[in-house]
Design an enzyme around this catalytic site. Structure first.
Site, PDB file in Angstrom:
ATOM      1  N   SER A  92      13.607  -1.703 -28.840  1.00 54.76           N
ATOM      2  CA  SER A  92      13.869  -0.856 -27.678  1.00 54.76           C
ATOM      3  C   SER A  92      14.418   0.474 -28.160  1.00 54.76           C
ATOM      4  CB  SER A  92      14.883  -1.527 -26.743  1.00 54.76           C
ATOM      5  OG  SER A  92      15.087  -0.754 -25.582  1.00 54.76           O
ATOM      6  N   HIS A  96      17.280  10.992 -26.499  1.00 55.76           N
ATOM      7  CA  HIS A  96      17.849  12.057 -25.669  1.00 55.76           C
ATOM      8  C   HIS A  96      17.763  13.374 -26.443  1.00 55.76           C
ATOM      9  CE1 HIS A  96      19.379   9.418 -22.548  1.00 55.76           C
ATOM     10  NE2 HIS A  96      19.878   8.621 -23.482  1.00 55.76           N
ATOM     11  N   HIS A 106      11.811   6.560 -23.134  1.00 53.40           N
ATOM     12  CA  HIS A 106      12.215   5.170 -23.377  1.00 53.40           C
ATOM     13  C   HIS A 106      10.967   4.360 -23.696  1.00 53.40           C
ATOM     14  CE1 HIS A 106      12.117   1.115 -21.406  1.00 53.40           C
ATOM     15  NE2 HIS A 106      13.132   0.924 -22.217  1.00 53.40           N
ATOM     16  N   ASN A 108       9.902   0.063 -24.971  1.00 54.47           N
ATOM     17  CA  ASN A 108      10.393  -1.276 -25.268  1.00 54.47           C
ATOM     18  C   ASN A 108       9.196  -2.205 -25.421  1.00 54.47           C
ATOM     19  OD1 ASN A 108      11.073  -4.109 -23.748  1.00 54.47           O
ATOM     20  ND2 ASN A 108      12.763  -3.447 -25.058  1.00 54.47           N
ATOM     21  N   VAL A 109       9.216  -3.028 -26.446  1.00 55.11           N
ATOM     22  CA  VAL A 109       8.231  -4.094 -26.609  1.00 55.11           C
ATOM     23  C   VAL A 109       8.984  -5.347 -27.039  1.00 55.11           C
ATOM     24  CG1 VAL A 109       6.092  -2.818 -26.996  1.00 55.11           C
ATOM     25  CG2 VAL A 109       7.699  -3.069 -28.884  1.00 55.11           C
ATOM     26  N   ARG A 110       8.628  -6.498 -26.441  1.00 54.59           N
ATOM     27  CA  ARG A 110       9.455  -7.684 -26.639  1.00 54.59           C
ATOM     28  C   ARG A 110       8.621  -8.955 -26.453  1.00 54.59           C
ATOM     29  NH1 ARG A 110      10.210  -5.131 -21.928  1.00 54.59           N
ATOM     30  NH2 ARG A 110       9.907  -6.332 -20.007  1.00 54.59           N
ATOM     31  N   GLY A 258      25.543 -12.684 -23.612  1.00 51.37           N
ATOM     32  CA  GLY A 258      26.483 -12.488 -24.714  1.00 51.37           C
ATOM     33  C   GLY A 258      25.972 -11.563 -25.784  1.00 51.37           C
ATOM     34  N   GLY A 259      25.125 -10.627 -25.399  1.00 49.34           N
ATOM     35  CA  GLY A 259      24.571  -9.693 -26.367  1.00 49.34           C
ATOM     36  C   GLY A 259      25.600  -8.703 -26.874  1.00 49.34           C
TER      37      GLY A 259
END
Length: 303
Positions: A92, A96, A106, A108-110, A258-259
């Site tokens: 991710s 800025h 932005h 993101n790949v997951r 809990g990251g």
């Protein structure tokens, strides 16, 4: 089920390639790396470039995290996940830029997988990229969406682009402001039709990000600007903060599971301001932005 480590290998390589490209585009600063471990399982590497010539802050994180149980909100939405162990890998990024004429972006790949008693009970891919300009240029918006459409060609073509472009418009929408976060792009989640095809699409999105963004960086990074443009940029960054803290599902899942807070909140801008009751001057460059903060068929309107 193909090995999740193949996805992991692609994602770490993607992080490396994007860091190299952004370092070259900035020409001044470099990424600092923070390798971390998560007590519940897994870890990652967070890379942040600060105070560059082009990027005020550019953060890109890779994570490979796991756990024995999921947050209650996940099993409510997906009952099959109750009591399952899980593993999630992803990259991710949020960049800025310093120049108000260069958009924030932005991507993101997951990939997510859940197991119970050694059997996979759910898996899917998700991701996308989107663009948040403060002073929009039609040329940039058109290039961004052409890049998104082109990478969809092998995966359903126009129908895939239309569906994931619409999903992006709907997801990155600030309901309390009645405006989109920017000019959109692609967004998809829960993609689990065929592993090899879906993984190939994830790679097309990940690889396509630099093709979409770097030409915009080259065109805008040296444009002159003044304090007025800078203050408007800081004000509009407030919308970015509002979305990420109020609506973003990735932020919510990361915090509930809990990251690592530092990595999850890396997306926030280094400087931002809010102003009560702000309204741009009629017919000003700042007022022009509002017409871009709604879903539009960019490829038809700007061709």
């Amino acid at each position: 089920m193909p090995d999740i480590d193949n996805v992991r290998s692609y994602l770490t390589g993607l992080q490396d390639r994007i860091c190299m490209a952004i370092t070259a585009a900035d020409g001044s600063a470099v990424f600092a790396e923070d390798v971390w471990q998560r007590s519940e399982g897994g870890g990652g590497r967070t890379r942040v470039l600060r105070d560059g010539a082009v990027f005020e802050q550019a953060g890109i994180g890779f994570s490979d995290v796991s756990g024995s149980t999921l947050p209650p909100s996940a099993s409510v939405a997906r009952p099959e996940l109750a009591g399952a162990s899980w593993r999630a890998v992803g990259v991710s990024l949020v960049f800025h830029p310093r120049n108000p004429y260069l958009p924030t972006t932005h991507a993101n790949v997951r990939h997510f997988r859940a197991q119970r008693d050694g059997e996979t009970v759910a898996w899917w891919f998700g991701g996308g990229f989107d663009l948040t300009p403060f002073y929009p240029f039609d040329e940039d918006v058109l290039h961004w969406h052409r890049s998104a459409r082109d990478l969809c060609a092998a995966f359903g073509g126009q129908a895939r682009y239309d569906a994931h472009k619409r999903w992006c418009d709907e997801y990155f929408f600030l309901k309390h402001r009645h405006e989109t976060r920017g000019v959109g792009g692609l967004f998809f989640d829960d993609l689990h039709t065929d592993f090899d095809t879906d993984f190939a699409y994830l790679q097309a999105v990940g690889d396509g990000f630099l093709d979409a963004y770097l030409p915009i960086v080259a065109r805008r990074k040296h444009l002159p600007y003044g304090e007025r443009e800078r203050q408007f940029q800081l004000y509009r960054r407030g919308r970015y903060v509002e979305f990420n803290l109020v609506f973003d599902r990735g932020t919510l899942f990361g915090l509930q599971s809990g990251g690592r807070s530092e990595s999850i909140l890396m997306s926030l801008p280094p400087l931002v301001r809010w102003e009560y009751g702000y309204s741009p001057e009629p017919a000003s460059a700042e007022a022009r932005l509002l017409d871009y903060l709604r879903p539009r068929d960019w490829l038809q309107e700007l061709r």
